[in-house]
Design an enzyme around this catalytic site. Structure first.
Site, PDB file in Angstrom:
ATOM      1  N   GLY A   1       0.761  -1.241   0.000  1.00  0.00           N
ATOM      2  CA  GLY A   1       0.000   0.000   0.000  1.00  0.00           C
ATOM      3  C   GLY A   1       0.789   1.287   0.000  1.00  0.00           C
ATOM      4  O   GLY A   1       0.296   2.309   0.492  1.00  0.00           O
ATOM      5  N   SER A   2       1.981   1.318  -0.578  1.00  0.00           N
ATOM      6  CA  SER A   2       2.742   2.580  -0.603  1.00  0.00           C
ATOM      7  C   SER A   2       2.066   3.600  -1.525  1.00  0.00           C
ATOM      8  O   SER A   2       2.106   4.802  -1.259  1.00  0.00           O
ATOM      9  CB  SER A   2       4.184   2.332  -1.044  1.00  0.00           C
ATOM     10  OG  SER A   2       4.246   2.000  -2.413  1.00  0.00           O
ATOM     11  N   ASN A   3       1.405   3.150  -2.599  1.00  0.00           N
ATOM     12  CA  ASN A   3       0.659   4.085  -3.442  1.00  0.00           C
ATOM     13  C   ASN A   3      -0.544   4.636  -2.689  1.00  0.00           C
ATOM     14  O   ASN A   3      -0.854   5.829  -2.780  1.00  0.00           O
ATOM     15  CB  ASN A   3       0.216   3.407  -4.739  1.00  0.00           C
ATOM     16  CG  ASN A   3       1.275   3.473  -5.809  1.00  0.00           C
ATOM     17  OD1 ASN A   3       1.663   4.548  -6.228  1.00  0.00           O
ATOM     18  ND2 ASN A   3       1.764   2.320  -6.221  1.00  0.00           N
TER      19      ASN A   3
ATOM     20  N   GLU B   1       5.603   6.823  -9.270  1.00  0.00           N
ATOM     21  CA  GLU B   1       4.185   6.475  -9.078  1.00  0.00           C
ATOM     22  C   GLU B   1       3.579   7.325  -7.970  1.00  0.00           C
ATOM     23  O   GLU B   1       2.450   7.814  -8.082  1.00  0.00           O
ATOM     24  CB  GLU B   1       4.042   4.995  -8.708  1.00  0.00           C
ATOM     25  CG  GLU B   1       4.400   4.014  -9.808  1.00  0.00           C
ATOM     26  CD  GLU B   1       4.255   2.576  -9.346  1.00  0.00           C
ATOM     27  OE1 GLU B   1       5.249   1.834  -9.394  1.00  0.00           O
ATOM     28  OE2 GLU B   1       3.150   2.213  -8.904  1.00  0.00           O
TER      29      GLU B   1
ATOM     30  N   LEU C   1      -4.219  -6.673  -7.580  1.00  0.00           N
ATOM     31  CA  LEU C   1      -3.765  -7.718  -8.508  1.00  0.00           C
ATOM     32  C   LEU C   1      -4.882  -8.535  -9.145  1.00  0.00           C
ATOM     33  O   LEU C   1      -4.590  -9.441  -9.936  1.00  0.00           O
ATOM     34  CB  LEU C   1      -2.784  -8.649  -7.770  1.00  0.00           C
ATOM     35  CG  LEU C   1      -1.552  -7.953  -7.181  1.00  0.00           C
ATOM     36  CD1 LEU C   1      -0.638  -8.976  -6.503  1.00  0.00           C
ATOM     37  CD2 LEU C   1      -0.799  -7.180  -8.259  1.00  0.00           C
ATOM     38  N   LYS C   2      -6.132  -8.216  -8.828  1.00  0.00           N
ATOM     39  CA  LYS C   2      -7.219  -9.019  -9.389  1.00  0.00           C
ATOM     40  C   LYS C   2      -7.969  -8.241 -10.469  1.00  0.00           C
ATOM     41  O   LYS C   2      -7.988  -7.017 -10.460  1.00  0.00           O
ATOM     42  CB  LYS C   2      -8.202  -9.429  -8.279  1.00  0.00           C
ATOM     43  CG  LYS C   2      -7.618 -10.434  -7.306  1.00  0.00           C
ATOM     44  CD  LYS C   2      -7.311 -11.738  -7.993  1.00  0.00           C
ATOM     45  CE  LYS C   2      -6.497 -12.660  -7.115  1.00  0.00           C
ATOM     46  NZ  LYS C   2      -6.094 -13.889  -7.842  1.00  0.00           N
TER      47      LYS C   2
ATOM     48  N   ASN D   1      -6.194   2.960 -12.828  1.00  0.00           N
ATOM     49  CA  ASN D   1      -5.190   1.999 -12.372  1.00  0.00           C
ATOM     50  C   ASN D   1      -3.804   2.607 -12.601  1.00  0.00           C
ATOM     51  O   ASN D   1      -3.605   3.327 -13.586  1.00  0.00           O
ATOM     52  CB  ASN D   1      -5.301   0.685 -13.155  1.00  0.00           C
ATOM     53  CG  ASN D   1      -4.244  -0.329 -12.719  1.00  0.00           C
ATOM     54  OD1 ASN D   1      -4.032  -0.549 -11.530  1.00  0.00           O
ATOM     55  ND2 ASN D   1      -3.567  -0.922 -13.702  1.00  0.00           N
TER      56      ASN D   1
ATOM     57  N   ASP E   1      -4.825  -3.811 -17.857  1.00  0.00           N
ATOM     58  CA  ASP E   1      -3.850  -2.807 -18.316  1.00  0.00           C
ATOM     59  C   ASP E   1      -4.142  -2.296 -19.724  1.00  0.00           C
ATOM     60  O   ASP E   1      -3.224  -2.108 -20.534  1.00  0.00           O
ATOM     61  CB  ASP E   1      -2.425  -3.391 -18.285  1.00  0.00           C
ATOM     62  CG  ASP E   1      -2.010  -3.869 -16.912  1.00  0.00           C
ATOM     63  OD1 ASP E   1      -1.209  -4.820 -16.833  1.00  0.00           O
ATOM     64  OD2 ASP E   1      -2.522  -3.299 -15.929  1.00  0.00           O
TER      65      ASP E   1
ATOM     66  N   HIS F   1       0.128   1.580 -13.311  1.00  0.00           N
ATOM     67  CA  HIS F   1       0.954   0.449 -13.757  1.00  0.00           C
ATOM     68  C   HIS F   1       2.404   0.903 -13.849  1.00  0.00           C
ATOM     69  O   HIS F   1       2.683   1.979 -14.401  1.00  0.00           O
ATOM     70  CB  HIS F   1       0.478  -0.052 -15.121  1.00  0.00           C
ATOM     71  CG  HIS F   1       1.188  -1.268 -15.589  1.00  0.00           C
ATOM     72  ND1 HIS F   1       0.931  -2.529 -15.094  1.00  0.00           N
ATOM     73  CD2 HIS F   1       2.188  -1.421 -16.495  1.00  0.00           C
ATOM     74  CE1 HIS F   1       1.729  -3.403 -15.676  1.00  0.00           C
ATOM     75  NE2 HIS F   1       2.512  -2.758 -16.519  1.00  0.00           N
TER      76      HIS F   1
HETATM   77  C1  GRF Z   1       3.249  -0.778  -7.651  1.00  0.00           C
HETATM   78  O1  GRF Z   1       4.434  -0.779  -8.385  1.00  0.00           O
HETATM   79  C2  GRF Z   1       2.095  -0.725  -8.604  1.00  0.00           C
HETATM   80  O2  GRF Z   1       2.319  -0.016  -9.788  1.00  0.00           O
HETATM   81  C3  GRF Z   1       1.927  -2.143  -8.928  1.00  0.00           C
HETATM   82  O3  GRF Z   1       2.146  -2.844  -7.725  1.00  0.00           O
HETATM   83  C4  GRF Z   1       3.020  -2.090  -6.921  1.00  0.00           C
HETATM   84  C5  GRF Z   1       2.296  -1.945  -5.610  1.00  0.00           C
HETATM   85  O4  GRF Z   1       2.849  -1.162  -4.747  1.00  0.00           O
HETATM   86  N1  GRF Z   1       0.640  -2.457  -9.508  1.00  0.00           N
HETATM   87  P1  GRF Z   1       2.119  -0.693  -3.378  1.00  0.00           P
HETATM   88  O5  GRF Z   1       1.310  -1.852  -2.831  1.00  0.00           O
HETATM   89  O6  GRF Z   1       1.242   0.470  -3.713  1.00  0.00           O
HETATM   90  O7  GRF Z   1       3.250  -0.318  -2.497  1.00  0.00           O
END
Ligand code: GRF
Length: 217
Positions: A11-13, A173, A84-85, A101, A144, A103
């Site tokens: 969950g860093s994003n 990101e 991832l789903k 999304n 994607d 990517h």
């Molecule tokens: C990120 O690189 C995102 O682009 C990809 O999975 C990674 C997940 O990172 N789909 P996080 O869980 O948000 O840290």
């Protein structure tokens, strides 16, 4: 605009979105975090900020549950951040043009089913590509595949490992995704596709030009 984030991993994003939209004066509010993994770090990050969380079946196929959750929380925009789903078609239809999304590559290259995490960066390195990057796109019924809303370049450096490259891409990101979400929240929908170098939010957030992007990333 009330935003739901779907995440399967650390969950860093998500964290970059929580940090970008801390309070009621923000254009977007992270109102709900959903994961198909009860142990996902993203759920703990949301709980730490007092954001509502929910888990769904591991396969992520329960469309009715997702739509129920989104309706109950008044969701206007859905963001897939390390999810991832495949999102069920009924949910994609209900949120057509309002689901994003992120990517970690320059789609349409290095995308599609099974292309996630370190596999993406391994494929980039194996291809000999000198530039990779980040893509934020609208979600449709294919992995994607939907309309690209924004992209940003990241250089591949000599001696890069998949880990090093992944970290350099992830840092971008964390800047690009909040900027796109803010543009959506302010504009109430998909902003015009931005060319590299075009200001995409406060200059301090993103490098002002391609050269700077290559120099700073
Ligand atoms: C990120 O690189 C995102 O682009 C990809 O999975 C990674 C997940 O990172 N789909 P996080 O869980 O948000 O840290």
């Amino acid at each position: 605009m009330r935003v739901a984030v779907l995440a399967s991993g650390q969950g860093s994003n998500l964290q970059s979105l929580l940090d970008a939209f801390p309070g009621s004066s923000s254009p977007a509010t992270i109102a709900l975090v959903v994961s198909n993994r009860a142990t996902a770090g993203a759920l703990a990050r949301a709980a730490a900020r007092g954001v509502a969380t929910a888990t769904i079946a591991e396969d992520g196929a329960d469309a009715a549950r997702l739509l129920e959750l989104f309706a109950a929380h008044g969701i206007g925009l859905v963001v897939l951040a390390g999810y991832l789903k495949k999102v069920p078609d009924a949910v994609v239809r209900a949120y057509r043009g309002r689901m994003l999304n992120v990517h970690p590559a320059l789609l349409p290259a290095f995308g599609g089913a099974g292309m996630y995490g370190r596999r993406v960066h391994e494929a980039v390195l194996a291809s000999g590509a000198r530039v990779t990057g980040v893509t934020v796109h609208l979600v449709d019924e294919q992995y994607d595949h939907g309309t690209i809303v924004a992209q940003w370049p990241v250089p591949v450096r000599p001696g890069d490992s998949a880990e090093l490259l992944a970290a350099r891409v992830l840092a971008v990101e964390h800047k690009l995704l909040p900027s796109v979400v803010a543009a959506f929240a302010r504009g109430g929908g998909a902003p015009a596709c931005f060319a590299a170098g075009e200001a995409f939010g406060p200059a301090s957030v993103l490098p002002p030009s391609f050269d700077d992007a290559l120099a700073t990333a």
